[in-house]
Write a protein that holds these residues in place. Sequence first.
Motif, mmCIF file in Angstrom:
data_model
loop_
_atom_site.group_PDB
_atom_site.id
_atom_site.type_symbol
_atom_site.label_atom_id
_atom_site.label_comp_id
_atom_site.label_asym_id
_atom_site.label_seq_id
_atom_site.Cartn_x
_atom_site.Cartn_y
_atom_site.Cartn_z
ATOM 1 N N HIS A 238 -36.729 -21.835 49.074
ATOM 2 C CA HIS A 238 -36.470 -21.327 47.717
ATOM 3 C C HIS A 238 -37.711 -20.649 47.174
ATOM 4 C CE1 HIS A 238 -38.130 -25.329 46.878
ATOM 5 N NE2 HIS A 238 -38.316 -24.995 45.614
ATOM 6 N N ASP B 109 -44.764 -22.996 45.235
ATOM 7 C CA ASP B 109 -45.294 -23.978 46.189
ATOM 8 C C ASP B 109 -44.524 -23.931 47.515
ATOM 9 O OD1 ASP B 109 -43.156 -25.145 44.632
ATOM 10 O OD2 ASP B 109 -43.618 -27.077 45.560
ATOM 11 N N HIS B 110 -43.522 -23.052 47.603
ATOM 12 C CA HIS B 110 -42.788 -22.868 48.867
ATOM 13 C C HIS B 110 -42.920 -21.439 49.399
ATOM 14 C CE1 HIS B 110 -40.643 -26.792 48.761
ATOM 15 N NE2 HIS B 110 -41.042 -26.689 47.501
ATOM 16 N N ASP C 48 -36.562 -28.484 48.388
ATOM 17 C CA ASP C 48 -36.514 -29.401 47.246
ATOM 18 C C ASP C 48 -35.055 -29.746 46.983
ATOM 19 O OD1 ASP C 48 -39.206 -29.212 47.128
ATOM 20 O OD2 ASP C 48 -39.297 -28.031 45.276
ATOM 21 N N HIS D 7 -35.597 -32.113 40.422
ATOM 22 C CA HIS D 7 -35.804 -32.834 41.681
ATOM 23 C C HIS D 7 -34.975 -34.114 41.674
ATOM 24 C CE1 HIS D 7 -39.104 -30.862 43.806
ATOM 25 N NE2 HIS D 7 -39.571 -30.529 42.632
ATOM 26 N N HIS E 175 -43.722 -33.655 50.958
ATOM 27 C CA HIS E 175 -43.585 -33.153 49.591
ATOM 28 C C HIS E 175 -43.543 -34.285 48.569
ATOM 29 C CE1 HIS E 175 -42.089 -30.809 46.171
ATOM 30 N NE2 HIS E 175 -42.132 -29.695 46.875
#
Length: 534
Positions: free
Chosen positions: A58, A62-63, A184, A409, A433
């Motif tokens: 996604h 952070d990805h 996530d 999340h 993660h």
Amino acid sequence: MKISFFGAAREVTGSCFCVEAGGKRVLIDCGLQQGGHNGFGQAFPFHPGEIDYVVITHAHIDHSGRLPLLVKQGFKGSIYATEPTCKLLDLMLRDSAHIQELEALWSSRKKRRAGDPVIEPLYTMEDALKVFPLLVPCSYSKTINIDESVSFMFTDAGHLLGSAYVEMWLTEKDIVKKVVFSGDIGTDGHPMIRNPDYVDEADVVVMESTYGDRNHEHSFDTTAELAKVIENTLAKGGNVICPSFAIGRTQELLYHIREVKERGLVRSMPDFLVYLDSPLAKAATKLYSEELTDYLNDEAKALIQTGVQPLAFDGLRIVETAEDSKRLNDDRTPKVIISSSGMCDAGRIRHHLKHNLWRSECAVVFTGFQALGTLGRIIVDGVVSSVSLFGEEIAVRCQIHNFRSMSSHADREDLLRWINHYKKKPECVFVVHGEDQTCKNFALRLIEQDYKAIAPKYTSIYDLETFEPFFEGKELVRRSDLERSERRDSPVFQRLMFAGMRLVEVISRNKGGANKELAKFADQIDALSNKWDR
Ligand SMILES: [Zn+2]
Ligand SMILES: [Zn+2]
């Protein structure tokens, strides 16, 4: 067949995993490190030119945030992502490049004055633009055969528009392994986003554990609670400051504020003004409202069909320029300001914090996870009475609210439900993660339930058939050490950290060099380390 953990290993940010099968190397996610807390910085522990493909779960930074660096350092293959992710990446990476350039410029100005060498940006806009032609937009639930050893499918993860689990099949010497990367994992009942799907089968699972050690409050009425904070703060003459991830969290906040206004929940000031102060958030909101409406959940689609724009309301003001943003600080009318970055480590939000944190009548509302080492985390933890912003000590006197229920999340219960949904227990679950202790605890919890679970360390490499480690990885820097180092994080120490990062980059660029040269290089580094290791 191998898997390597090049990020988000015993920490939350910097997601980056690599699988190898049939001579191909595939990277799953290529995220930016936030908070810089593993002590290894942004340098890749591999050579980007040796990666064949990338698959992105996604668009969150952070990805995805190191894709421009990957391309800058020699990656030339295809980058697969869902169609909405590709659209959001276009915004996200331009914005990130802009921030990298600005920050390097800002730090260099100071360095020049101190007579130190200037800082190069991690990557530039030019690097980010080179990522886009490599993107391959994909549909959900459609198997993509990259080549004879790798195929995969995206499944809706219900975390952000376009977010996905990657179900990947790896083939080597007639052995097929199915590895699922969770990216996530979302939660049910979020505005605009569809509920997460489940996966039925996997040999190996790589799963996130951000909230693996706690449950969210499910009965929390976010709209009503937000209204209370707004009402109380505005009545005192203060501002409500919302540090918010520009993509996802901001749209959710706007959705709730529209409901606050519709339900007339702020009685003392029903026409209150809301400033959206983030060019990236503005662009993402436009995508959510126009091009990407097909991907919204049924409730949001139904609203649109009845003529309601889910993210629009009276009193919403878009702040365009940085000057207008700064001007907001001189305007004393109580208001709501939504600005980025969500973890307060960059962007316009830092100016708003500087002007509001010290005012007891103001409030700061956090709506997303705050990674260790970020300014957001320092404020949320409430352990400091002042913070340093733009070289000034700013007292923290305002109200601090943390709306964890808004997190997209999964919490511990959701994560356990997600993994227990597999028809047959996977042969191995890698827990990633999450913060160091959270990863370890969540893995232990799975072991108690008869899973084989591992919380891999940074740079560790495992065999995908035996789950034996080829390399155990590196120990994270202990938090107490970090706190100590944070206190003495002088500009000169930062320079040293950058020098170290550069060294790692130089090492990776020397891969394939003559043995004699490499040995000489290694000897020199060893000698240097021996001298300074005290
Ligand atoms: Zn995310
Ligand atoms: Zn993430």
